[in-house]
Design a protein around this motif. Structure first.
Motif, PDB file in Angstrom:
ATOM      1  N   ARG A 226       1.360  -1.155   0.368  1.00  9.60           N
ATOM      2  CA  ARG A 226       0.452   0.052  -0.317  1.00  9.60           C
ATOM      3  C   ARG A 226       0.702   1.179  -0.093  1.00  9.60           C
ATOM      4  O   ARG A 226       0.057   2.613  -0.317  1.00  9.60           O
ATOM      5  CB  ARG A 226      -0.948   0.308   0.967  1.00  9.60           C
ATOM      6  N   TRP A 227       2.004   1.569   0.568  1.00  7.75           N
ATOM      7  CA  TRP A 227       2.683   2.481   0.919  1.00  7.75           C
ATOM      8  C   TRP A 227       3.467   2.693  -0.578  1.00  7.75           C
ATOM      9  O   TRP A 227       3.737   3.555  -1.076  1.00  7.75           O
ATOM     10  CB  TRP A 227       3.688   2.187   2.138  1.00  7.75           C
ATOM     11  N   ALA A 228       4.152   1.521  -0.741  1.00  7.70           N
ATOM     12  CA  ALA A 228       5.089   1.562  -2.064  1.00  7.70           C
ATOM     13  C   ALA A 228       3.841   2.080  -3.895  1.00  7.70           C
ATOM     14  O   ALA A 228       4.074   3.134  -4.031  1.00  7.70           O
ATOM     15  CB  ALA A 228       5.273   0.556  -2.711  1.00  7.70           C
ATOM     16  N   ALA A 229       2.586   1.814  -3.269  1.00 13.68           N
ATOM     17  CA  ALA A 229       2.017   2.032  -4.463  1.00 13.68           C
ATOM     18  C   ALA A 229       1.187   3.832  -4.143  1.00 13.68           C
ATOM     19  O   ALA A 229       1.277   4.905  -4.838  1.00 13.68           O
ATOM     20  CB  ALA A 229       0.017   2.000  -4.112  1.00 13.68           C
ATOM     21  N   VAL A 230       1.534   4.596  -2.617  1.00 19.19           N
ATOM     22  CA  VAL A 230       0.879   5.671  -2.167  1.00 19.19           C
ATOM     23  C   VAL A 230       2.561   6.992  -2.815  1.00 19.19           C
ATOM     24  O   VAL A 230       2.128   7.930  -3.149  1.00 19.19           O
ATOM     25  CB  VAL A 230       0.867   6.215  -0.636  1.00 19.19           C
ATOM     26  N   TRP A 231       3.515   6.037  -2.683  1.00 15.01           N
ATOM     27  CA  TRP A 231       4.852   6.594  -3.327  1.00 15.01           C
ATOM     28  C   TRP A 231       5.071   6.842  -4.864  1.00 15.01           C
ATOM     29  O   TRP A 231       5.557   7.792  -4.701  1.00 15.01           O
ATOM     30  CB  TRP A 231       6.131   5.772  -2.474  1.00 15.01           C
ATOM     31  N   ASN A 232       3.874   5.835  -4.910  1.00 18.32           N
ATOM     32  CA  ASN A 232       4.265   5.511  -6.937  1.00 18.32           C
ATOM     33  C   ASN A 232       3.581   7.032  -7.316  1.00 18.32           C
ATOM     34  O   ASN A 232       3.406   7.519  -7.970  1.00 18.32           O
ATOM     35  CB  ASN A 232       4.170   4.635  -6.962  1.00 18.32           C
ATOM     36  N   GLU A 233       2.348   7.056  -6.183  1.00 20.28           N
ATOM     37  CA  GLU A 233       1.699   8.226  -6.462  1.00 20.28           C
ATOM     38  C   GLU A 233       2.101   9.431  -6.150  1.00 20.28           C
ATOM     39  O   GLU A 233       1.874  10.626  -7.161  1.00 20.28           O
ATOM     40  CB  GLU A 233       0.379   8.698  -5.545  1.00 20.28           C
ATOM     41  N   VAL A 234       2.579   9.968  -5.314  1.00 19.31           N
ATOM     42  CA  VAL A 234       3.362  11.039  -5.069  1.00 19.31           C
ATOM     43  C   VAL A 234       4.538  11.083  -6.314  1.00 19.31           C
ATOM     44  O   VAL A 234       4.432  12.892  -6.966  1.00 19.31           O
ATOM     45  CB  VAL A 234       4.092  10.881  -4.146  1.00 19.31           C
ATOM     46  N   VAL A 235       4.756  10.245  -7.092  1.00 25.65           N
ATOM     47  CA  VAL A 235       6.730  10.272  -7.338  1.00 25.65           C
ATOM     48  C   VAL A 235       6.249  11.218  -9.251  1.00 25.65           C
ATOM     49  O   VAL A 235       6.295  11.615 -10.021  1.00 25.65           O
ATOM     50  CB  VAL A 235       7.615   9.000  -7.552  1.00 25.65           C
ATOM     51  N   PHE A 236       4.728  10.200  -9.719  1.00 28.33           N
ATOM     52  CA  PHE A 236       5.059  10.181 -11.083  1.00 28.33           C
ATOM     53  C   PHE A 236       3.088  10.063 -10.968  1.00 28.33           C
ATOM     54  O   PHE A 236       2.830  11.509 -12.378  1.00 28.33           O
ATOM     55  CB  PHE A 236       4.556   8.558 -11.102  1.00 28.33           C
ATOM     56  N   ASN A 237       2.428  10.445  -9.837  1.00 27.23           N
ATOM     57  CA  ASN A 237       0.747  11.158 -10.760  1.00 27.23           C
ATOM     58  C   ASN A 237       1.102  12.937  -9.057  1.00 27.23           C
ATOM     59  O   ASN A 237       0.007  13.117  -9.749  1.00 27.23           O
ATOM     60  CB  ASN A 237      -0.391  10.759  -9.992  1.00 27.23           C
ATOM     61  N   HIS A 238       2.341  12.824  -8.836  1.00 30.80           N
ATOM     62  CA  HIS A 238       2.179  14.043  -8.366  1.00 30.80           C
ATOM     63  C   HIS A 238       1.289  14.613  -6.590  1.00 30.80           C
ATOM     64  O   HIS A 238       0.301  15.456  -6.570  1.00 30.80           O
ATOM     65  CB  HIS A 238       1.532  15.119  -9.010  1.00 30.80           C
TER      66      HIS A 238
END
Length: 383
Positions: free
Chosen positions: A86-98
């Motif tokens: 879940r946290w990996a998905a959160v960080w991916n959203e932060v990096v790639f989807n702002h």
């Protein structure tokens, strides 16, 4: 924490079961050896039955405890894996989807972010700081909490390699707790190596650690390897130090560090009075490919060293030398008193191509020494 409590509980239940079984067996043996108890056999049998029932209950409790503990452990691990995903998905959203940066103190959030370090590169340190994870870790290190929590922070920082952690790592490295102290130095060494910290600063930071004999040799070598090329100045200082212990630390670390900056110091140590230093420096120079160009005569002199492991290393190092004496030296080495010298001589001959194989074949048939003939035969069998 929960694993330690679980294992301690399991140990206590197992101990209770073992004590009960021993008491039951002791009581049974006592009854069998005491004829006077035959008149009171009914009471004796009741006591024995009671003890056996208690033993059975202990066995059942132990099995049940084990089953529950391992089921609980598996559930905790599955929950942890889900949270990391879940946290990996959160960080991916932060990096790639702002997406907005979450503010959290959850250690699993830190683990999830660090698991993406290979793909996010330089963004990890920035996100770690902006999300509040770095500040939370600092509070743990500066507080009076459990040592295990501080160790977990230092393990995360070893992966993080963030310059902002250096001052805190230097502070924790002077802790009286030996594990915290070493992990602080290890995290600092890796971070300085990864962030290309200047060599003079690295040397000033770590010289005291090596001179003070604070840690074991293996741990000190690990620090040097973590520093990598940024520890070159420190390595030179250790190689030039009169202490054979410090010289060996540097030489052992150089086996794993891809640098040619310390070749001059290693060449000087070929003439050391300490045989371990001579053998280790010869190994480092051989791995770097320095000897064929500058150390042929030296190696030829070391094949007759009075210490067997120096001779063994010299035989191995002579394999690439472009010297007419090498074949004869290796041929004679097949008859050395030490098995390792004979073994390395045969391996070096195999590495020299057709002329070396021809020398081995000649030794198998005509060498005056039976051990030399046997060593040559054993190596030719693998062809």
């Amino acid at each position: 924490m929960w694993r330690r409590i679980g294992w301690n509980g399991l140990s206590l239940v197992s101990l209770l079961m073992a004590v009960t079984v021993v008491v039951t067996l002791a009581a049974l043996i006592y009854v069998l050896l005491m004829p006077t108890l035959q008149a009171r056999s009914e009471m004796v049998y009741q006591v024995l039955v009671l003890l056996m029932l208690v033993t059975l209950v202990c066995i059942v409790l132990t099995v049940a405890y084990q089953a529950l503990f391992f089921a609980y452990s598996e559930n905790r691990q599955r929950h942890r894996n889900r949270q990391l995903d879940r946290w990996a998905a959160v960080w991916n959203e932060v990096v790639f989807n702002h997406a907005p940066i979450p503010h959290t103190r959850d250690p699993l959030a830190a683990d999830g972010l660090l698991s993406l370090k290979g793909t996010l590169h330089g963004r990890v340190g920035q996100l770690y700081d902006q999300s509040g994870l770095l500040a939370a870790d600092v509070r743990i290190l500066q507080g009076r909490g459990a040592v295990l929590q501080k160790i977990q922070v230092l393990e995360r920082w070893t992966l993080l390699c963030e310059q902002k952690t250096h001052s805190h790592l230097q502070a924790i490295s002077h802790s009286t707790h030996p594990e915290l102290s070493f992990l602080g130095f290890a995290a600092l060494a890796r971070s300085m190596g990864m962030n290309r910290t200047t060599e003079p600063l690295v040397a000033r930071t770590f010289t005291e650690v090596f001179v003070g004999e604070r840690f074991s040799s293996g741990r000190l070598e690990q620090l040097l390897v973590l520093l990598g090329e940024q520890g070159t100045l420190l390595l030179r200082q250790l190689l030039q130090d009169p202490s054979a212990r410090l010289q060996l630390l540097a030489l052992h670390a150089l086996v794993y560090i891809d640098t040619t900056a310390c070749e001059a110091e290693c060449l000087e140590l070929l003439y050391s009075k300490d045989p371990d230093v001579r053998a280790s420096s010869l190994k480092v120079l051989s791995l770097r490919g320095v000897l064929p160009g500058t150390g042929s005569d030296t190696v030829m002199g070391m094949v007759t060293d009075p210490v067997w492991f120096v001779r063994a290393q010299a035989m191995r190092a002579s394999a690439p030398l472009q010297d007419q004496r090498v074949l004869q030296v290796l041929y004679d080495g097949l008859a050395d008193a030490s098995w390792w010298v004979r073994h390395n001589s045969a391996q070096a001959l195999m590495l020299r191509g057709p002329e070396g194989l021809h020398t081995l074949q000649d030794a198998r048939l005509h060498h005056r020494d039976p051990y030399a003939r046997d060593m040559a035969h054993q190596h030719l069998l693998v062809l």
